[in-house]
Design a protein around this motif. Structure first.
Motif, mmCIF file in Angstrom:
data_model
loop_
_atom_site.group_PDB
_atom_site.id
_atom_site.type_symbol
_atom_site.label_atom_id
_atom_site.label_comp_id
_atom_site.label_asym_id
_atom_site.label_seq_id
_atom_site.Cartn_x
_atom_site.Cartn_y
_atom_site.Cartn_z
ATOM 1 N N TRP A 27 42.413 34.763 31.760
ATOM 2 C CA TRP A 27 41.747 34.812 33.063
ATOM 3 C C TRP A 27 42.661 34.299 34.167
ATOM 4 N N LEU A 118 31.529 42.918 37.668
ATOM 5 C CA LEU A 118 31.578 41.477 37.835
ATOM 6 C C LEU A 118 32.855 40.874 37.248
ATOM 7 N N ASP A 119 33.369 41.496 36.185
ATOM 8 C CA ASP A 119 34.611 40.953 35.617
ATOM 9 C C ASP A 119 35.753 41.115 36.607
ATOM 10 N N LEU A 122 35.328 38.462 39.257
ATOM 11 C CA LEU A 122 35.796 37.180 38.753
ATOM 12 C C LEU A 122 37.329 37.140 38.754
ATOM 13 N N ARG A 165 30.428 30.385 42.671
ATOM 14 C CA ARG A 165 29.131 31.012 42.378
ATOM 15 C C ARG A 165 28.570 31.720 43.595
ATOM 16 N N LEU A 168 30.440 34.995 43.990
ATOM 17 C CA LEU A 168 30.035 35.981 42.985
ATOM 18 C C LEU A 168 28.630 36.496 43.271
ATOM 19 N N ALA A 169 27.751 35.603 43.672
ATOM 20 C CA ALA A 169 26.382 36.015 43.964
ATOM 21 C C ALA A 169 26.349 36.982 45.144
ATOM 22 N N LEU B 4 22.779 32.184 47.492
ATOM 23 C CA LEU B 4 23.319 30.826 47.432
ATOM 24 C C LEU B 4 23.952 30.545 48.779
ATOM 25 N N VAL B 52 23.595 34.396 38.386
ATOM 26 C CA VAL B 52 25.059 34.463 38.269
ATOM 27 C C VAL B 52 25.489 34.141 36.838
ATOM 28 N N GLN B 59 28.624 40.154 31.504
ATOM 29 C CA GLN B 59 29.599 41.141 31.971
ATOM 30 C C GLN B 59 31.056 40.683 31.932
#
Lengths: 178, 252
Positions: A27, A118-119, A122, A165, A168-169, B4, B52, B59
């Motif tokens: 990652w 989503l990956d 991230l 978070r 990402l959200a 958030l 999340v 995922q």
């Protein structure tokens, strides 16, 4: 014989954390081959410094070495490797030209990746947010372990987690409403 | 739609997160639960954190270490814990020394107690790793002027790369390896269908004469020359490896 005992300890204490090590490296450097090199390098360092390891948290100790090796690798590769998400490797300031000058780098980042999975989102987070959220959500480590591995106070871990978070959200939401 | 928010939206949000992450003690968690009952922002934040987390764990792939990497690291650690095999190897070498009688004139056989046996096992393990498909050479070239620069920047020393094609040991390439906790150079030579690996790394001290070490049917020869520790390893006949070392030592 000290060295022999040392080798057995190394195997029983470090090798069980190989998945965690590889996942973190993967990652961080975002490349399977580079991640293997990082873990290999970290294992060599760990083996070398194993005699000086005093403690009960072998996983944290090893992941800290992996993280340092990954950062060293990224520094070496800076400017040489083409990464699809060309931002956030070192600092947030390294964002591409903003779509809208009023946007901050994080929002620019998220616009670029609005349609990625989503990956991908991230993988596109700034590295210090990425490592924090990976250690928390994928590795399920406690704040104090994350603080030790990433070498920052617990308060910083908390604010980084929160920012990661939130990003990402928000990104996931944009994706849901194109 | 709940989001958030920046932590300024409610000063409790980092506490909400800490609670969500299981970092609060019972008293703190109870106090937070009381606050959240009346705070829609904190309720929404809790829900969003959960979304999340679920999305990430569903995922975002968890990358497990490849089996090959695991095997390689296990092998790296393993050679250090085979004292019985090592002792047997030394006994065989000693018997060979006594019973053999005739010693090749070019190579002096000596049995020197030192920390070398640990390295010998690692050199052999490195050689065997190199024989696995795709692992033999990182740079494939029969030209020493290609192999030598390839090592530059990958090592903190310049390994002595020599071609012995005229002597029947063509240089086939080079690769990096890890021995004794450091990066070392491995030069790969061919001999008919066999492979000779020559390992090199800096080692202080005077030049030494070659010493033969045997391990599980493989012959290893070590010596020190011009500030480099050198280890040749192969499954070729012992006499051939001695010949190789003799020629390599005197080649320019």
């Amino acid at each position: 014989m000290g060295r022999i005992d040392g080798a057995r300890d190394f195997e029983s204490l470090v090798l069980p954390h190989l998945d965690a090590a590889y996942n973190l490296a993967r990652w961080l450097v975002r490349d399977p081959v580079a991640a293997e090199d990082v873990v290999q390098e970290a294992a060599v360092r760990a083996l070398t410094y194993f005699a000086s390891f005093r403690g009960d948290n072998a996983r944290g100790w090893f992941l800290q070495i992996v993280r340092n090796a990954a950062y060293a690798s990224m520094k070496l590769d800076r400017g040489l490797r083409t990464v699809p998400l060309a931002t956030g490797d070192e600092t947030e300031a390294a964002a591409p030209a903003p779509v809208d000058p009023a946007d901050d780098p994080e929002h620019t980042l998220l616009k670029i990746q609005a349609h990625a999975g989503l990956d991908r989102l991230l993988a596109g987070l700034p590295v210090e947010l990425r490592e924090t959220i990976v250690l928390r959500e994928l590795e399920e480590l406690a704040y104090k372990d994350i603080a030790q591995i990433t070498d920052v106070p617990i308060g910083t871990v908390m604010s980084r987690l929160w920012r990661a978070r939130r990003l990402l959200a928000e990104a996931a939401q944009r994706e849901a409403v194109p | 739609m709940t989001r958030l928010h920046d932590s300024g939206a409610c000063e409790m949000t980092l506490l909400v997160q800490a609670d969500f992450d299981g970092e609060l003690d019972a008293a703190q968690a109870a106090a937070l639960a009381a606050h959240r009952a009346d705070c829609p922002i904190c309720q929404a934040a809790t829900e969003s954190l959960g979304r999340v987390r679920r999305a990430l764990r569903e995922q975002a792939p968890y990358h497990r270490a490849p089996d090959a990497l695991r095997a390689r690291l296990a092998a790296q650690a393993a050679p250090r814990r085979v004292p019985s095999v090592r002792a047997a190897g030394w006994r065989r070498a000693a018997v060979a020394f006594v019973a053999g009688g005739a010693i090749a004139a070019s190579v002096m056989l000596a049995i020197v107690p030192s920390n070398a046996p640990g390295i010998a096992d690692q050199v052999l393990a490195g050689h065997l790793r190199g024989l696995e498909p795709g692992h033999l050479e990182d740079v494939v070239s029969t030209d020493q002027h290609t192999v030598k620069p390839w090592f530059d920047g990958k090592l903190d020393f310049a390994p002595p790369v020599k071609d012995l094609k005229a002597d029947g040991f063509p240089l086939e390439g080079g690769r990096l390896d890890y021995l004794g906790g450091r990066r070392v150079a491995a030069m790969v030579y061919g001999r008919a269908k066999h492979v000779i690996d020559l390992y090199a790394w800096p080692e202080a001290g005077a030049n030494t004469t070659p010493v033969i070490v045997e391990r599980d049917g493989y012959t290893l020869i070590r010596w020190r020359q011009n500030g480099m520790a050198l280890w040749a390893v192969s499954d070729v006949e012992k006499a051939q490896l001695e010949d190789f070392c003799q020629r390599w030592r005197t080649a320019s």
